[in-house]
Enzyme design. Structure first.
Site, PDB file in Angstrom:
ATOM      1  N   TYR A  39       0.854  -1.196   0.000  1.00 19.27           N
ATOM      2  CA  TYR A  39       0.000   0.000   0.000  1.00 19.27           C
ATOM      3  C   TYR A  39       0.888   1.243   0.000  1.00 19.27           C
ATOM      4  CZ  TYR A  39      -4.187   2.771   0.840  1.00 19.27           C
ATOM      5  OH  TYR A  39      -5.209   3.681   0.719  1.00 19.27           O
ATOM      6  N   LYS A  94     -21.378 -19.084 -10.789  1.00 21.39           N
ATOM      7  CA  LYS A  94     -20.677 -18.899 -12.063  1.00 21.39           C
ATOM      8  C   LYS A  94     -19.235 -18.472 -11.805  1.00 21.39           C
ATOM      9  CE  LYS A  94     -21.076 -18.887 -16.604  1.00 21.39           C
ATOM     10  NZ  LYS A  94     -22.191 -18.298 -17.341  1.00 21.39           N
TER      11      LYS A  94
END
Length: 763
Positions: A39, A94
């Protein structure tokens, strides 16, 4: 077929972490330095690189391996317009399929917006996050506009799978069916029943494959779509016929091909009989086809019939396509999924069907000689070759059509990458489970008086994997089941010590005594042994009254394995038997032996372990690359333990010169081919990644796999018994229920294979 109840489904979706997917880190994060790189401030550097060169997003982020499944919930999987939130479980499912079949990370995104223009703007705005977008369960006709606009306005692959997935898979089936029936596609007359998104896309693709537009008749709920009708939208109007017919029955006369994407029972046997000689019927309504399978098949012998169901031959299943289509598109940096890529997928899937079928796929469908023909016009969904067949074809199509921004140059390396993906390795247990469900066997559980064994037996029964036979006191087992809250209705329990089993104990004792009469066994002694769970259970298998057995063991107790040698016996071509664990990791799948049988193997034992491992690895549809590991490298130590391994390798080289095997070597050299090949360039597995590890003793093998499992490095299947005449497998009674169910699955597959080929596959 596996029985799915409401309770089972709800438990599956909520147990553990609710849902079916999670996000996990892929970089180190344990130190402050790691976090500073991940970060602030370190993250600024890749941000600036991407600002200057947007394509670098594929180098510094997961964009190139990230797909979005996006829906507004207006046409959810047979449930209709149930809304975005209610459709989330389907979209998660899915996403799961993308991951397990093709190794693609996936976010499901449910957009609460039915207005097509607003929906398009929302999806377009979030598109920079992803490498590709799979549109899902959006109703027609809005889906046509949504897909078209997003394809035009986004620079990443966009595909509405409900349209194109069905078209691609059925298109491959059509090519093969026409070839089998001896028909040319340009001469074929096609009837399509249904005029929704899938029907429109299928018909367009069939025309691209060679069907002539004038040979197409499409029907909707009002009958034939013809030029006389004034109620046609643009999607339907493009297929209007000038023929003077109005009903589906009229359209079917002399047709060569019927494609159904409508509702059940709209086609009769008489309609099929009115079709041309050697007809093709794709009845894809789900869950019930336009004409029942039995009705269609009995209507005429020259028919090729396909449905969307897994319990009949020739399933047209979108999972044959979409994971691998997106895999190939993302890997070459495609900016779209265009017609050339779709046609490449069609032809690749069709061509794969004509190739010899791997033994594991044959076994999965209860067959010994599955081959290209009327009942096999498409690959099976669990065929491990799909990823290395379809993805490269799609990538080539993208490159040849000019939409690939990162063309693939080293195809061998790319194929190797595909084989290592989770989508390849994780299919192993799914293939085996499908195999077992096709031909469930009677499996004995002698330790049914323990919680996990009883749970596993019931779970395996509910999943359709086996018919359990529980050994023990009926009353005690029923009390245990009630305490655990599980239903054992219909499951057979044999109280082996009850008087009513006296005749069976006597029969078993006579056979066992006869078998070991030259080894000091007497009938009275054998009869006494038949009161033991392991002896009685194994005799059920030995006498053909059961097909397999899961022997429950306790830590360090190898007594059941000794009983198995007496009762079941070792295969004729071996002097020993052994066990293997399969370890599935992010690096790939590894086979580890011997993990539970032979404590201190001598040269002959270790030689047999290696031979057994080779056969098992090949059975599980992998090419074995074997390393015999030790604490030294290639003769570096003359100590006894290392010399045993060294000598076994020499025997393997002499006996099996074609087998990629070497050693002895330390584990880091086995797993690091660059280090191995640099320091020992003469090794016989040069440039190969080892997938099979043979350890010098039980302690090292058992410790290695348990250590890796405890560290969360991967998931383990096993122990898998190798070398007994019949399928008796051993597992600790305290093992997790899922582990016992997995081993039961393997035992059922083992029984099915031995039923067909016996021990002929031994090498």
């Amino acid at each position: 077929m596996s029985k799915v109840t409401k309770e089972m489904a709800l438990d599956y979706h909520r147990e553990g972490k609710p849902g079916k997917i999670e996000v996990v880190p892929t970089v180190p994060y344990s130190t402050q330095q790691d976090l500073a790189l991940a970060y602030s401030p370190g993250v600024a550097y890749p941000c600036l690189e991407i600002e200057q060169k947007p394509q670098d997003a594929y180098e510094y982020t997961n964009k190139g391996n990230l797909v979005a499944v996006i829906s507004n919930g207006t046409a959810v999987l047979g449930l209709g317009d149930i809304g975005a939130l209610a459709g989330k479980p389907v979209m998660e499912g899915k996403a799961l399929l993308f991951k397990i079949f093709a190794g693609l990370d996936c976010f499901d995104i449910e957009v609460n917006e039915k207005d097509p223009k607003k929906f398009i703007e929302i999806v377009k705005a979030i598109a920079p996050t992803f490498g590709g977008i799979n549109l899902e369960d959006i109703k027609a006709p809005e889906c046509f506009e949504i897909e078209q606009r997003l394809k035009e306005e986004c620079d990443i692959p966009v595909m509405h799978d409900d349209q194109h997935g069905t078209a691609i898979i059925s298109g491959a089936g059509l090519l093969n069916a026409l070839e089998i029936q001896g028909k040319k596609i340009e001469d074929a007359r096609l009837v399509v029943n249904g005029a929704g998104a899938a029907a429109v896309s299928c018909t367009k693709l069939y025309i691209a494959l060679g069907i002539k537009p004038e040979n197409v008749v499409m029907c909707d709920s009002r009958g034939v779509i013809n030029t006389k009708r004034a109620d046609l939208n643009p999607q339907k109007a493009q297929f209007a016929t000038s023929r003077d017919i109005t009903t589906l029955k009229e359209a079917m006369v002399d047709a060569d091909v019927f494609l159904g994407l409508s509702v059940k029972d709209v086609v009769t046997a008489e309609m099929v009989q009115s079709m041309a000689p050697n007809p093709i019927v794709f009845a894809l309504a789900n869950p019930d086809p336009e004409i029942a399978y039995d009705t269609a098949i009995s209507s005429r012998p020259d028919l090729i019939f396909a449905t969307g169901r897994s319990d009949y031959p020739n399933q047209i299943n979108n999972v044959l396509g979409f994971p691998y289509i997106f895999r190939g598109a993302l890997d070459c940096g495609a900016t779209a999924i265009n017609e050339e890529m779709k046609l490449a997928a069609v032809k690749a899937i069709a061509a794969l069907t004509r190739e010899p079928v791997p033994s594991v796929v044959n076994a999965a469908y209860g067959m010994s000689n599955l081959h290209f023909g009327k009942d096999y016009i498409l690959p099976k969904p669990l065929d491990p070759r799909l990823i290395t067949c379809v993805a490269p074809a799609v990538a080539r199509g993208a490159m040849e059509s000019g939409v690939a921004t990162r063309p693939i140059t080293d195809w061998d390396a790319y194929n190797e990458k595909l084989r290592k993906l989770m989508g390849y390795d994780d299919q192993l247990m799914r293939r085996l489970s499908d195999t077992a469900r096709q031909n469930p066997k009677r499996v004995v559980f002698p330790e049914a008086n323990t919680d996990n064994m009883l749970r596993a037996a019931v779970n395996a029964h509910q999943e359709g994997i086996c018919t359990p036979v529980l050994l023990g006191n009926e009353e005690m087992i029923e009390k245990r089941a009630n305490r655990l809250g599980i239903n054992i209705d219909g499951i057979e329990i044999i109280n082996l010590r009850h008087d009513r089993e006296a005749d069976r104990r006597a029969k078993f004792a006579a056979k066992f005594a006869k078998k070991l009469e030259r080894e000091g066994m007497t009938y009275p002694a054998a009869l006494e042994l038949m009161f033991d769970r392991n002896y009685f259970g194994m005799m059920l298998v030995e006498c053909g009254e059961a097909d397999a057995m899961i022997a429950g063991t306790y830590s360090g107790n190898l007594r059941p394995t000794e009983i198995a040698k007496e009762v079941i016996g070792i295969r004729p071509t071996y002097n020993h038997f052994a066990s293997m664990h399969i370890l599935q990791t992010q690096r790939g799948v590894y086979f580890i032996a011997d993990t539970s049988i032979n404590s201190h193997p001598d040269e002959d034992t270790l030689f047999d372990i290696a031979r057994l491992a080779r056969n098992s690895v090949e059975y599980f549809a992998h090419d074995p690359v074997m390393a015999l590991v030790s604490y030294s490298n290639f003769g570096g130590s003359k100590l006894h333990g290392s010399r045993i391994v060294h000598n076994v390798v020499a025997r393997l080289h002499e006996t099996y010169p074609e087998l990629p095997v070497d050693g002895e070597m330390q584990i880091d050299y086995a797993l690091n081919k660059k280090m191995r090949d640099t320091n020992y360039p003469f090794n016989r597995i040069k440039d190969k990644d080892v997938n099979t590890l043979i350890f010098p003793n039980l302690s090292s093998a058992n410790t290695a796999y348990k250590m890796l499992l405890s560290m969360g490095v991967g998931e383990v299947i096993g122990p898998i018994q190798m070398g007994l005449n019949k399928p008796v497998h051993f597992i600790n009674v305290d093992s997790a229920v899922r582990d016992i169910v997995n081993l039961t699955t393997i035992a059922v597959v083992d029984a099915a294979v031995q039923e067909k080929v016996g021990n002929d596959y031994d090498k």
